[in-house]
Motif scaffolding. Structure first.
Motif, PDB file in Angstrom:
ATOM      1  N   UNK A 192       0.833  -1.202   0.000  1.00  0.00           N
ATOM      2  CA  UNK A 192       0.000   0.000   0.000  1.00  0.00           C
ATOM      3  C   UNK A 192       0.870   1.254   0.000  1.00  0.00           C
ATOM      4  N   UNK A 193       1.950   1.214   0.777  1.00  0.00           N
ATOM      5  CA  UNK A 193       2.854   2.371   0.852  1.00  0.00           C
ATOM      6  C   UNK A 193       3.456   2.687  -0.516  1.00  0.00           C
ATOM      7  N   UNK A 194       3.842   1.657  -1.256  1.00  0.00           N
ATOM      8  CA  UNK A 194       4.377   1.884  -2.609  1.00  0.00           C
ATOM      9  C   UNK A 194       3.325   2.529  -3.509  1.00  0.00           C
ATOM     10  N   UNK A 195       2.105   2.095  -3.343  1.00  0.00           N
ATOM     11  CA  UNK A 195       1.005   2.601  -4.176  1.00  0.00           C
ATOM     12  C   UNK A 195       0.752   4.089  -3.940  1.00  0.00           C
ATOM     13  N   UNK A 196       0.901   4.546  -2.702  1.00  0.00           N
ATOM     14  CA  UNK A 196       0.524   5.924  -2.352  1.00  0.00           C
ATOM     15  C   UNK A 196       1.720   6.802  -2.014  1.00  0.00           C
ATOM     16  N   UNK A 197       2.940   6.297  -2.256  1.00  0.00           N
ATOM     17  CA  UNK A 197       4.154   7.057  -1.944  1.00  0.00           C
ATOM     18  C   UNK A 197       4.202   7.398  -0.455  1.00  0.00           C
ATOM     19  N   UNK A 198       3.909   6.391   0.363  1.00  0.00           N
ATOM     20  CA  UNK A 198       3.932   6.563   1.812  1.00  0.00           C
ATOM     21  C   UNK A 198       5.057   5.772   2.449  1.00  0.00           C
ATOM     22  N   UNK A 199       4.969   5.612   3.766  1.00  0.00           N
ATOM     23  CA  UNK A 199       5.978   4.852   4.507  1.00  0.00           C
ATOM     24  C   UNK A 199       5.299   3.767   5.316  1.00  0.00           C
ATOM     25  N   UNK A 200       5.866   2.576   5.286  1.00  0.00           N
ATOM     26  CA  UNK A 200       5.331   1.441   6.034  1.00  0.00           C
ATOM     27  C   UNK A 200       6.263   1.105   7.192  1.00  0.00           C
ATOM     28  N   UNK A 201       5.700   1.051   8.399  1.00  0.00           N
ATOM     29  CA  UNK A 201       6.489   0.722   9.584  1.00  0.00           C
ATOM     30  C   UNK A 201       5.753  -0.332  10.406  1.00  0.00           C
ATOM     31  N   UNK A 202       6.459  -1.333  10.913  1.00  0.00           N
ATOM     32  CA  UNK A 202       5.794  -2.341  11.741  1.00  0.00           C
ATOM     33  C   UNK A 202       5.253  -1.714  13.015  1.00  0.00           C
ATOM     34  N   UNK A 203       4.058  -2.165  13.421  1.00  0.00           N
ATOM     35  CA  UNK A 203       3.443  -1.613  14.627  1.00  0.00           C
ATOM     36  C   UNK A 203       2.466  -2.618  15.219  1.00  0.00           C
ATOM     37  N   UNK A 204       2.690  -2.936  16.485  1.00  0.00           N
ATOM     38  CA  UNK A 204       1.740  -3.722  17.271  1.00  0.00           C
ATOM     39  C   UNK A 204       1.284  -2.824  18.416  1.00  0.00           C
ATOM     40  N   UNK A 205       0.054  -2.330  18.345  1.00  0.00           N
ATOM     41  CA  UNK A 205      -0.406  -1.344  19.328  1.00  0.00           C
ATOM     42  C   UNK A 205      -0.588  -1.939  20.715  1.00  0.00           C
ATOM     43  N   UNK A 206      -0.500  -3.272  20.842  1.00  0.00           N
ATOM     44  CA  UNK A 206      -0.614  -3.901  22.161  1.00  0.00           C
ATOM     45  C   UNK A 206       0.737  -4.031  22.854  1.00  0.00           C
ATOM     46  N   UNK A 207       1.803  -3.599  22.198  1.00  0.00           N
ATOM     47  CA  UNK A 207       3.156  -3.787  22.716  1.00  0.00           C
ATOM     48  C   UNK A 207       3.859  -2.449  22.915  1.00  0.00           C
ATOM     49  N   UNK A 208       4.260  -2.153  24.139  1.00  0.00           N
ATOM     50  CA  UNK A 208       4.893  -0.871  24.460  1.00  0.00           C
ATOM     51  C   UNK A 208       6.145  -0.619  23.624  1.00  0.00           C
ATOM     52  N   UNK A 209       6.996  -1.634  23.501  1.00  0.00           N
ATOM     53  CA  UNK A 209       8.255  -1.472  22.781  1.00  0.00           C
ATOM     54  C   UNK A 209       8.006  -1.220  21.297  1.00  0.00           C
ATOM     55  N   UNK A 210       7.019  -1.906  20.736  1.00  0.00           N
ATOM     56  CA  UNK A 210       6.696  -1.713  19.319  1.00  0.00           C
ATOM     57  C   UNK A 210       6.207  -0.294  19.066  1.00  0.00           C
ATOM     58  N   UNK A 211       5.355   0.207  19.948  1.00  0.00           N
ATOM     59  CA  UNK A 211       4.845   1.575  19.792  1.00  0.00           C
ATOM     60  C   UNK A 211       5.986   2.586  19.917  1.00  0.00           C
ATOM     61  N   UNK A 212       6.874   2.379  20.878  1.00  0.00           N
ATOM     62  CA  UNK A 212       8.001   3.294  21.065  1.00  0.00           C
ATOM     63  C   UNK A 212       8.917   3.294  19.848  1.00  0.00           C
ATOM     64  N   UNK A 213       9.186   2.119  19.286  1.00  0.00           N
ATOM     65  CA  UNK A 213      10.040   2.026  18.106  1.00  0.00           C
ATOM     66  C   UNK A 213       9.390   2.696  16.904  1.00  0.00           C
ATOM     67  N   UNK A 214       8.095   2.523  16.776  1.00  0.00           N
ATOM     68  CA  UNK A 214       7.352   3.165  15.690  1.00  0.00           C
ATOM     69  C   UNK A 214       7.430   4.683  15.814  1.00  0.00           C
TER      70      UNK A 214
END
Length: 249
Positions: A48-70
């Protein structure tokens, strides 16, 4: 990324790998935003990011570390669309699957809190930040077999209203969009991948589609700085309440 991307205001969309999130990412890109897409299914995000010239980043909203890294990879944000979440099962309160209920609270309620808290300083620094929360009519209605999801979405609505009060006087607007029946992967996930059970939810009626909600997000995100859309309830014409649905035949 195109050379003009730096001039575009940044919009973050969680749960952007499909359904309402993906449709919202596409629509906001069409409105001139640089979209940062977050979700666990990174392969879908990247397409989807390629299609719209956006950025894709991994994110698990249930995980504190994932949110912080995002959040560490998103230095500027003007619009945050808290879309990630979902429902699991249709167990009654007296037979509650507490693991499922815990996940629904983590994903729907604490997910909104985690991501919003991680980005609030950047939203405020934009001078005109917007927090858009995708709630549900389950945030103010009830129906049998939906106790865990209903409780979570009621909490989402309460958190959103509280946030709006707490940010009063600061340059951040807060909106909750509360959809009725939208045909996405929502029901398939809720029923553990049971396609027949998911299809039955929409049998004989015409539900909303993801683009319908994306239209509303785009409207909210593009209002003048002095206008806040507090709440929007969006249902298909065939639905009057969580329990009242017109079905042909």
């Amino acid at each position: 990324m195109s050379d003009t991307s730096a001039a575009r205001p940044v919009a973050v969309v969680t749960g952007a790998s499909g359904g309402i999130g993906a449709a919202t990412a596409r629509r906001l890109a069409a409105e001139g935003f640089e979209v940062v897409l977050g979700a666990r299914r990174v392969d879908r995000l990247e397409a989807i990011a390629r299609e719209i010239d956006g950025r894709a980043l991994p994110l698990d909203v249930t995980d504190d570390a994932s949110v912080a890294a995002f959040a560490a990879q998103v230095p500027e944000v003007a619009v945050l669309v808290n879309n990630a979440g979902g429902a699991l099962g249709t167990d009654q309160v007296v037979d509650a699957d507490l693991d499922g209920w815990r996940w629904m609270f983590e994903a729907n309620v604490l997910g909104v809190v985690r991501v919003t808290n991680a980005l609030i300083d950047r939203l405020e620094a934009s001078g005109d930040g917007r927090v858009v929360v995708i709630g549900s009519i389950a945030g103010f209605e009830i129906y049998p077999g939906g106790g865990g999801y209903i409780a979570a979405k009621h909490a989402v609505s309460a958190v959103t209203k509280t946030l709006r009060l707490e940010l009063l006087g600061r340059p951040v607007r807060v909106t909750e969009i509360q959809p009725g029946m939208v045909e996405t992967d929502f029901s398939r996930v809720r029923f553990g991948g049971d396609e027949a059970a998911a299809a039955k939810v929409y049998a004989g009626m015409t539900p909303l589609v993801a683009d319908d909600i994306a239209d509303v997000v785009a409207f909210v995100a593009t209002r003048p700085w002095h206008v806040n859309i507090d709440e929007v309830v969006v249902r298909p014409r065939d639905q009057a309440s969580a329990r009242d649905v017109h079905r042909a035949g």
